[in-house]
Design a protein around this motif. Structure first.
Motif, mmCIF file in Angstrom:
data_model
loop_
_atom_site.group_PDB
_atom_site.id
_atom_site.type_symbol
_atom_site.label_atom_id
_atom_site.label_comp_id
_atom_site.label_asym_id
_atom_site.label_seq_id
_atom_site.Cartn_x
_atom_site.Cartn_y
_atom_site.Cartn_z
ATOM 1 N N PRO B 117 -78.013 19.947 -140.316
ATOM 2 C CA PRO B 117 -76.732 19.229 -140.286
ATOM 3 C C PRO B 117 -75.756 19.906 -139.331
ATOM 4 N N MET B 118 -74.903 19.126 -138.714
ATOM 5 C CA MET B 118 -73.896 19.661 -137.808
ATOM 6 C C MET B 118 -72.583 19.721 -138.578
ATOM 7 N N ALA B 119 -72.141 20.923 -138.891
ATOM 8 C CA ALA B 119 -70.953 21.064 -139.723
ATOM 9 C C ALA B 119 -69.690 20.929 -138.874
ATOM 10 N N PRO B 120 -68.755 20.124 -139.324
ATOM 11 C CA PRO B 120 -67.509 19.971 -138.569
ATOM 12 C C PRO B 120 -66.576 21.151 -138.831
ATOM 13 N N PRO B 121 -65.629 21.416 -137.908
ATOM 14 C CA PRO B 121 -64.657 22.484 -138.127
ATOM 15 C C PRO B 121 -63.640 22.091 -139.202
ATOM 16 N N ASP B 122 -62.900 23.084 -139.683
ATOM 17 C CA ASP B 122 -62.038 22.833 -140.841
ATOM 18 C C ASP B 122 -60.928 21.835 -140.547
ATOM 19 N N TRP B 123 -60.365 21.865 -139.310
ATOM 20 C CA TRP B 123 -59.257 20.930 -139.052
ATOM 21 C C TRP B 123 -59.716 19.485 -139.148
ATOM 22 N N ALA B 124 -60.980 19.262 -138.758
ATOM 23 C CA ALA B 124 -61.498 17.897 -138.832
ATOM 24 C C ALA B 124 -61.684 17.480 -140.281
ATOM 25 N N VAL B 125 -62.177 18.412 -141.091
ATOM 26 C CA VAL B 125 -62.376 18.103 -142.505
ATOM 27 C C VAL B 125 -61.045 17.769 -143.154
ATOM 28 N N ARG B 126 -60.027 18.585 -142.813
ATOM 29 C CA ARG B 126 -58.704 18.324 -143.410
ATOM 30 C C ARG B 126 -58.147 16.984 -142.957
ATOM 31 N N LEU B 127 -58.378 16.680 -141.696
ATOM 32 C CA LEU B 127 -57.889 15.404 -141.155
ATOM 33 C C LEU B 127 -58.549 14.235 -141.873
#
Lengths: 426, 425
Positions: B117-127
């Motif tokens: 899996p390609m994990a997204p960075p935290d800012w994207a998760v928060r967005l």
């Protein structure tokens, strides 16, 4: 000229009513002899003003008219003045005046008067004739001892206020000509001004009218129409952008590579992440040393390319220079800008230059060619990015065409990115 | 301070005063000074750039702001986010790696079976968790090419790794013009075609006034719910009207070096133009704003043609003018007025009938009474040539006698000019 106007010339102090019919008859005449300017002429809003010496325009496309001037000037000369004033607005002399003032630090009414004179020179050298009479006292470059066919910015460098311009001190085409607000201006709040967008729309329609039927308009207007919405960009910027994008595109310069694991890999065991690696681009400059390119042109372009290659991270030893006429010279690494031997003169064949540049090991990433384009080009796309710095040769001006006026050289091929060098703003 | 020393023992009130200044930590004083500096007011001021940006963001089109560094692009975005009530997330592209945008691979127990899996960075998760927001991708042009490639997928497909941004998230990118971009990145024509290009420039007056303590506060466009169907109808009529008359404008690749990386016309950008025209119409925005948007989408030439055809759409309908010449309102601007009169004459030519011909003369008289006489000359001449045998000259023509003399006067001037030119030769 009628008796009436003779009389009024003798008594200019008496308050005259504005001869509207005469003014508009002149506009009609102007629109008939210059049909491509009709839209712009009719879009001007006229304002009667006793404070204006003659006729003047403001940056909101209003035209201020002195009744005494209309009474004293024959219809055909008034038509010339109409066309003259609309030319100031179409050519955006107020915006260009402001820009020049900012760039060169010109302040004060004296400098603005110089701008007005320079702008008049730009207009007057080819706007009259062909059915349009020249108004009395119109400034032209020849009267100031200047060459014809140049732009306001160029004229501005070439003269000072002095005895020659003494009788021009009354000259005043308004804030539309030089950007300085006048006391009679109605300002942006006043009625019937054109917004910037409306001005652009009028300019666009005039430019379209000229490019649609290029035979009708003099060369100055054609040049204006071509550049009205795409002013020539400084060649240094274009050449710089072309070389930089060629030298830093994928495959050259700096990019990610899987050849070495990233430092982040420690956090993701088992996965291979790319790391940033830098490979300075190799740039080869091929210089056309045939007789048709002047040393000054070459020198400035070469210095530019060297500076750009350094700024993208190219080391000096990776930039080499090749002089090329009919047979390509030897490639020199660029050690000192002044230390390059430019051998050659006479005819050019750039194909040999390309062949030699591509024979070098390791191969160059980018080939920059500085040439006037009077040469055959390689038939196929070479295996590297190519940027052509082209010294334009105008068929009408250059002396080279006199020997063989029918000779039209090949234009640079489509696979090369071509930048014209040495156009007016440099 | 020796002069204070003698008083120090006697003068009790002076004593606490002096140490008070000495004991206040310097950073607090600095904080006070900063507070004073930041205490600025605002004033309403129309801002074309910001209005255009707001409309493009509202229309959910990818926007790219071109402007020199330090010109206030970030400040504008902050204001925009506040007015749209969206949380702002700024990502400086040049300090990220491509995997920050395409996702970091997370190796599980059995990659062959389950994939990586390609994990997204935290800012994207928060967005994504917030569900809405304004994502500002700054410094697009100084990022390495691989980062830019990853970013463009984010801008165009709204994907970060395995995560998909919700539709409520709006994306704006900013780039330095290539003349000042250190790495000289530029958009290739296919990419340029996907953006609305807005030029960001500073207004000298605004900067000086702002540094003096008063920053502008732009009133942002509001879409009016009642105007939506008309706006769509207007936009469709405008774009289709132009493109059916000028098929060559539909698709035109940029050809010369100066226009590379900029907006150019294609069916995709015309579709964007259509939405933007509808949005600008529904918001009641000025032509300046529409001009910035349209020229930033299809380029200067086609954009100006569209605007010119909008001007023509604004002209009064010739049939309505002919139906009631007595109360006709003609445009004030000379060139538009002449275009309107030409339209009237053309309408009479298309369907030559006596009452229409008379009504046209009445209109010309009205034009003569309310505006410059030279505009009437050409329509009057054309209209006179449309006369048929059995039609009587209408009484209105007498009022146009001035026009004839005006025309003769211009003829005489032409003759004199020609004679003078002959004499000089």
């Amino acid at each position: 000229m009628t008796a009436g106007t003779q009389e009024s010339r003798r008594t200019p102090a008496a308050p005259l009513p504005l001869d509207v019919d005469k003014l508009f008859a002149a506009r009609l005449h102007a629109a008939r002899v210059r049909p491509y300017l009709a839209t712009a002429l009719f879009a001007l809003h006229t304002v009667e003003s006793r404070r204006v010496p003659t006729m003047a325009v403001d940056r909101h496309w209003r035209c201020y008219v002195s009744p005494a001037f209309v009474a004293a000037t024959p219809v055909e000369e008034l038509a010339g003045v109409w066309v003259h004033e609309i030319s100031h607005l179409l050519r955006d002399h107020h915006g260009r005046g402001d820009r020049v003032a900012r760039e060169r630090g010109l302040t004060g009414p004296g400098e603005r008067l110089r701008m007005n004179i320079a702008a008049d020179c730009e207009i007057n050298d080819d706007v009259f004739g062909e059915g349009l009479a020249r108004p009395e006292g119109a400034v032209d470059p020849r009267g100031l001892g200047l060459p014809e066919g140049e732009l306001m910015e160029d004229y501005l460098r070439q003269f000072r206020l002095g005895p020659r311009t003494q009788d021009l001190a009354w000259l005043d085409c308004g804030s539309g000509a030089d950007g300085l607000e006048r006391e009679w201006d109605l300002g942006p709040e006043g009625a019937h001004g054109l917004s910037a967008q409306q001005q652009d729309a009028v300019r666009f329609r005039v430019a379209q009218g000229i490019t649609g039927r290029p035979g009708d308009a003099p060369q100055g207007w054609q040049r204006w129409a071509e550049e009205a919405f795409h002013p020539p960009q400084a060649w240094r910027e274009l050449l710089g952008a072309a070389v930089r994008s060629a030298a830093s595109g994928p495959g050259t310069g700096q990019d990610y590579t899987y050849g070495r694991p990233s430092r982040r890999s420690a956090g993701v065991p088992g996965a291979v992440l790319p790391s940033l690696r830098r490979r300075p681009p190799r740039v080869t400059v091929i210089i056309d040393t045939s007789g048709s390119v002047s040393d000054a042109e070459l020198g400035s372009a070469l210095l530019e390319v060297a500076a750009i290659s350094r700024s993208v991270g190219g080391r000096r030893d990776l930039v080499s220079v090749l002089s090329c006429d009919a047979a390509a010279g030897v490639a020199h690494p660029l050690c000192r800008a002044e230390g390059i031997a430019l051998i050659g003169g006479g005819g050019t064949d750039l194909r040999s230059g390309f062949a030699r540049a591509l024979r070098a090991r390791p191969r160059p990433d980018v080939v920059v060619v500085l040439t006037d384009g009077q040469t055959p080009w390689p038939a196929a796309r070479p295996a590297c990015r190519t940027v052509v710095g082209l010294f334009p040769r105008r068929h009408s001006r250059g002396s080279w065409s006199e020997d063989d006026p029918d000779y039209v050289p090949d234009s640079p091929p489509a696979w090369a990115r071509t930048v014209e060098i040495g156009s007016s703003c440099g | 301070m020796p002069s204070y020393a003698p008083f120090a023992t006697h003068d009790a009130p002076a004593r606490p005063a002096e140490p008070a200044t000495a004991h206040v930590p310097q950073l607090d004083v600095a904080g006070e000074l900063l507070a004073l500096l930041r205490d600025t007011g605002t004033e309403p001021r129309p801002d074309t750039q910001l209005e255009a940006l707001t409309l493009a963001v509202a229309a959910d089109l990818p926007v790219i702001l071109w402007g020199e560094p330090g010109i206030g692009k970030t400040a504008a975005l902050t204001q925009l986010a506040a007015s749209l009530e969206l949380p702002l997330t700024t990502v400086i592209a040049s300090v990220h790696e491509p995997s920050d945008f395409s996702g970091l691979p997370i190796v599980g127990d059995d990659p062959a079976e389950q994939g990586v899996p390609m994990a997204p960075p935290d800012w994207a998760v928060r967005l994504v968790r917030a569900g809405r927001g304004l994502l500002f991708l700054d410094e697009l042009s100084t990022a390495a090419p691989a980062v830019q490639a990853a970013l463009l997928r984010l801008v165009l497909e709204r994907r970060i790794g395995s995560l998909r941004l919700p539709p409520e998230v709006r994306i704006v990118a900013a780039a330095n013009p290539r003349s000042s971009a250190a790495d000289g990145w530029e958009l290739s024509p296919p990419l340029a075609n996907r953006f609305v290009h807005l030029q960001w420039a500073h207004d000298h007056e605004v900067v000086v006034r702002g540094l003096g303590g008063t920053w502008p506060r732009a009133t942002l466009p509001r879409l009016s719910p009642d105007a939506l169907p008309q706006a769509v109808e207007f936009a469709r009529r405008a774009v289709c009207g132009l493109l059916s008359a000028r098929p060559a404008l539909v698709h035109r690749l940029p050809s010369n070096e100066a226009r590379r990386g900029g907006p150019w016309p294609s069916p995709r950008t015309w579709d964007m133009t259509l939405s933007l025209t509808a949005f600008a119409t529904a918001a009641g925005s000025s032509r300046e704003v529409l001009s910035a948007l349209v020229r930033g989408t299809v380029g200067d030439g086609p954009g100006l043609e569209l605007l010119a055809s909008l001007d023509r759409m604004d002209l009064p309908d010739p049939e309505l003018l002919l139906a009631d010449p007595a109360s006709a309102v003609l445009p004030e601007r000379g060139d538009l007025r002449q275009a309107a009169l030409d339209g009237v004459v053309a309408a009479v030519r298309n369907r030559p009938e006596r009452p229409r011909w008379d009504a046209a003369w009445e209109l010309l008289v009205r034009a003569l009474e309310t505006g410059a006489p030279d505009l009437v000359v050409v329509p009057a001449t054309t209209l006179a040539s449309l006369r048929q045998e059995d039609w009587d000259v209408p009484a209105a023509i007498e009022q146009l006698a001035g026009v004839v003399s005006l025309s003769r006067r211009a003829d005489r001037a032409a003759a004199r000019t020609a004679a003078a030119a002959q004499a000089r030769r």
